[in-house]
Scaffold this motif. Structure first.
Motif, PDB file in Angstrom:
ATOM      1  N   GLY A   2       0.810  -1.214   0.000  1.00 37.99           N
ATOM      2  CA  GLY A   2       0.000   0.000   0.000  1.00 37.99           C
ATOM      3  C   GLY A   2       0.841   1.261   0.000  1.00 37.99           C
ATOM      4  O   GLY A   2       1.815   1.381   0.738  1.00 37.99           O
ATOM      5  N   SER A   3       0.459   2.192  -0.862  1.00 37.86           N
ATOM      6  CA  SER A   3       1.137   3.484  -0.955  1.00 37.86           C
ATOM      7  C   SER A   3       0.129   4.514  -1.433  1.00 37.86           C
ATOM      8  O   SER A   3      -0.685   4.224  -2.306  1.00 37.86           O
ATOM      9  N   ARG A   4       0.152   5.709  -0.862  1.00 38.44           N
ATOM     10  CA  ARG A   4      -0.821   6.703  -1.315  1.00 38.44           C
ATOM     11  C   ARG A   4      -0.415   7.317  -2.655  1.00 38.44           C
ATOM     12  O   ARG A   4      -1.233   7.949  -3.316  1.00 38.44           O
ATOM     13  N   ASP A   5       0.836   7.121  -3.051  1.00 36.07           N
ATOM     14  CA  ASP A   5       1.325   7.606  -4.332  1.00 36.07           C
ATOM     15  C   ASP A   5       1.655   6.408  -5.214  1.00 36.07           C
ATOM     16  O   ASP A   5       2.497   5.593  -4.858  1.00 36.07           O
ATOM     17  N   LEU A   6       0.984   6.288  -6.356  1.00 34.46           N
ATOM     18  CA  LEU A   6       1.165   5.125  -7.227  1.00 34.46           C
ATOM     19  C   LEU A   6       2.609   4.992  -7.698  1.00 34.46           C
ATOM     20  O   LEU A   6       3.168   3.887  -7.688  1.00 34.46           O
ATOM     21  N   LYS A   7       3.225   6.095  -8.090  1.00 34.53           N
ATOM     22  CA  LYS A   7       4.592   6.032  -8.601  1.00 34.53           C
ATOM     23  C   LYS A   7       5.549   5.500  -7.537  1.00 34.53           C
ATOM     24  O   LYS A   7       6.405   4.656  -7.824  1.00 34.53           O
ATOM     25  N   LYS A   8       5.410   5.977  -6.302  1.00 34.48           N
ATOM     26  CA  LYS A   8       6.290   5.510  -5.232  1.00 34.48           C
ATOM     27  C   LYS A   8       6.030   4.037  -4.931  1.00 34.48           C
ATOM     28  O   LYS A   8       6.958   3.275  -4.640  1.00 34.48           O
ATOM     29  N   GLY A   9       4.771   3.640  -5.017  1.00 38.61           N
ATOM     30  CA  GLY A   9       4.449   2.235  -4.808  1.00 38.61           C
ATOM     31  C   GLY A   9       5.049   1.358  -5.879  1.00 38.61           C
ATOM     32  O   GLY A   9       5.589   0.280  -5.597  1.00 38.61           O
ATOM     33  N   GLN A  10       4.971   1.811  -7.106  1.00 36.35           N
ATOM     34  CA  GLN A  10       5.543   1.050  -8.224  1.00 36.35           C
ATOM     35  C   GLN A  10       7.056   0.952  -8.098  1.00 36.35           C
ATOM     36  O   GLN A  10       7.651  -0.093  -8.397  1.00 36.35           O
ATOM     37  N   GLN A  11       7.691   2.040  -7.673  1.00 34.19           N
ATOM     38  CA  GLN A  11       9.143   2.027  -7.486  1.00 34.19           C
ATOM     39  C   GLN A  11       9.549   1.027  -6.408  1.00 34.19           C
ATOM     40  O   GLN A  11      10.535   0.291  -6.551  1.00 34.19           O
ATOM     41  N   ALA A  12       8.780   0.985  -5.331  1.00 30.13           N
ATOM     42  CA  ALA A  12       9.070   0.048  -4.246  1.00 30.13           C
ATOM     43  C   ALA A  12       8.908  -1.391  -4.721  1.00 30.13           C
ATOM     44  O   ALA A  12       9.738  -2.257  -4.425  1.00 30.13           O
ATOM     45  N   VAL A  13       7.845  -1.649  -5.475  1.00 29.04           N
ATOM     46  CA  VAL A  13       7.606  -2.985  -6.005  1.00 29.04           C
ATOM     47  C   VAL A  13       8.719  -3.388  -6.969  1.00 29.04           C
ATOM     48  O   VAL A  13       9.207  -4.523  -6.945  1.00 29.04           O
ATOM     49  N   SER A  14       9.140  -2.450  -7.798  1.00 32.05           N
ATOM     50  CA  SER A  14      10.220  -2.733  -8.745  1.00 32.05           C
ATOM     51  C   SER A  14      11.498  -3.109  -8.021  1.00 32.05           C
ATOM     52  O   SER A  14      12.242  -4.010  -8.461  1.00 32.05           O
ATOM     53  N   GLU A  15      11.765  -2.454  -6.909  1.00 33.11           N
ATOM     54  CA  GLU A  15      12.968  -2.765  -6.120  1.00 33.11           C
ATOM     55  C   GLU A  15      12.883  -4.177  -5.562  1.00 33.11           C
ATOM     56  O   GLU A  15      13.874  -4.931  -5.594  1.00 33.11           O
ATOM     57  N   LEU A  16      11.724  -4.560  -5.078  1.00 28.09           N
ATOM     58  CA  LEU A  16      11.556  -5.905  -4.540  1.00 28.09           C
ATOM     59  C   LEU A  16      11.623  -6.955  -5.649  1.00 28.09           C
ATOM     60  O   LEU A  16      12.205  -8.028  -5.465  1.00 28.09           O
ATOM     61  N   GLN A  17      11.057  -6.626  -6.791  1.00 24.61           N
ATOM     62  CA  GLN A  17      11.128  -7.564  -7.922  1.00 24.61           C
ATOM     63  C   GLN A  17      12.556  -7.747  -8.394  1.00 24.61           C
ATOM     64  O   GLN A  17      12.950  -8.842  -8.802  1.00 24.61           O
ATOM     65  N   ALA A  18      13.355  -6.682  -8.309  1.00 26.66           N
ATOM     66  CA  ALA A  18      14.762  -6.771  -8.699  1.00 26.66           C
ATOM     67  C   ALA A  18      15.538  -7.688  -7.760  1.00 26.66           C
ATOM     68  O   ALA A  18      16.592  -8.216  -8.129  1.00 26.66           O
ATOM     69  N   GLU A  19      15.001  -7.877  -6.544  1.00 28.64           N
ATOM     70  CA  GLU A  19      15.624  -8.776  -5.584  1.00 28.64           C
ATOM     71  C   GLU A  19      15.160 -10.214  -5.781  1.00 28.64           C
ATOM     72  O   GLU A  19      15.582 -11.119  -5.048  1.00 28.64           O
ATOM     73  N   GLY A  20      14.265 -10.400  -6.753  1.00 24.65           N
ATOM     74  CA  GLY A  20      13.811 -11.749  -7.055  1.00 24.65           C
ATOM     75  C   GLY A  20      12.433 -12.103  -6.551  1.00 24.65           C
ATOM     76  O   GLY A  20      11.983 -13.244  -6.701  1.00 24.65           O
TER      77      GLY A  20
END
Length: 245
Positions: free
Chosen positions: A31-49
């Motif tokens: 959950g994030s109130r800002d979609l872009k920040k949420g997407q960035q966080a998800v991308s970081e986790l996806q980069a970790e596998g």
């Protein structure tokens, strides 16, 4: 696969909580109130596998955003196993009981207290579909009224006039919510992550986000014999892990 929704999870303790639950095999709705920040966080986790993670836009200060998040999540899943009410704010740094403007009180309570209630009420139907539902309200050790009346307590002088009452109110809500759900499989607890170095406190805390998140995760993953209606705090009660209210 168990599912979890974490509010305010695009950074700090919420983000690390997401990572640790992913490591345990949960599907995380970040959950994030800002979609872009949420997407960035998800991308970081996806980069970790990690692949079992998606962003969800949810602003706990906005009931329409909460309703929209519930609709979006309801289109994806029928069961939510864990709700972690992590989003919170401090308010202004200088908080005195007589000089702090009432608008600051209202703003902090909107996020730390009313937002938790609205999110919980919005997602309770999905949680009730889980065989082992868990609700974790991320609080603060400063929410203990008992310790605030103990001059020997190490944080006795930290009397933030807005933040302290907001977390004390959250603790009270946790008590009554746990009592209301006492004859069900729910485990409802408040968790103090400890005085942790984050943006929240300008990185002044001595604790790490890893340790803080581990405390939250422990409550989120309690088994059937786990406690409910508790105020978990290693900082306030290093021996028992359960803080006085």
């Amino acid at each position: 696969m168990k599912t979890v929704l974490i509010t305010g999870a695009n950074k700090s303790i919420g983000f690390e909580t997401a990572r640790q639950l992913l490591q345990q095999g949960y599907f995380v709705y970040l959950g994030s109130r800002d979609l872009k920040k949420g997407q960035q966080a998800v991308s970081e986790l996806q980069a970790e596998g990690f692949s079992n993670v998606e962003p969800i836009v949810i602003d706990v200060d906005d009931i329409e955003s909460i309703k929209a998040a519930r609709e979006v999540l309801g289109q994806k899943i029928n069961v939510l196993d864990v709700l972690i009410n992590n989003a919170g704010i401090l308010g202004t740094m200088d908080q005195t009981p007589l000089e702090t403007d009432i608008s600051v009180f209202k703003q902090v309570f909107e996020t730390n207290f009313f937002g938790v209630i609205e999110v919980t009420q919005a997602f309770i139907d999905l949680l009730k579909q889980s065989p082992e539902p868990r609700i974790v309200n991320v609080t603060s050790g400063l929410g203990s009224l008992t310790l605030h009346n103990d001059p020997s307590w190490r944080y006795y002088t930290v009397k933030a006039a807005v933040y302290v009452p907001s977390k004390a109110a959250l603790n009270a809500y946790t008590i009554v919510l746990a009592h209301n759900l006492r004859d069900t499989p729910f485990k409802v607890n408040a968790v103090d992550p400890g005085y942790t170095a984050t943006d929240f406190n300008h990185h002044s805390g001595p604790g790490t986000v890893e340790d803080a998140a581990a405390r939250v995760v422990k409550a989120a993953t309690l088994g059937p014999d786990g406690l409910t209606g508790q105020f978990f705090s290693d900082d306030n009660a290093p021996e028992t892990g359960i803080s006085p209210w």
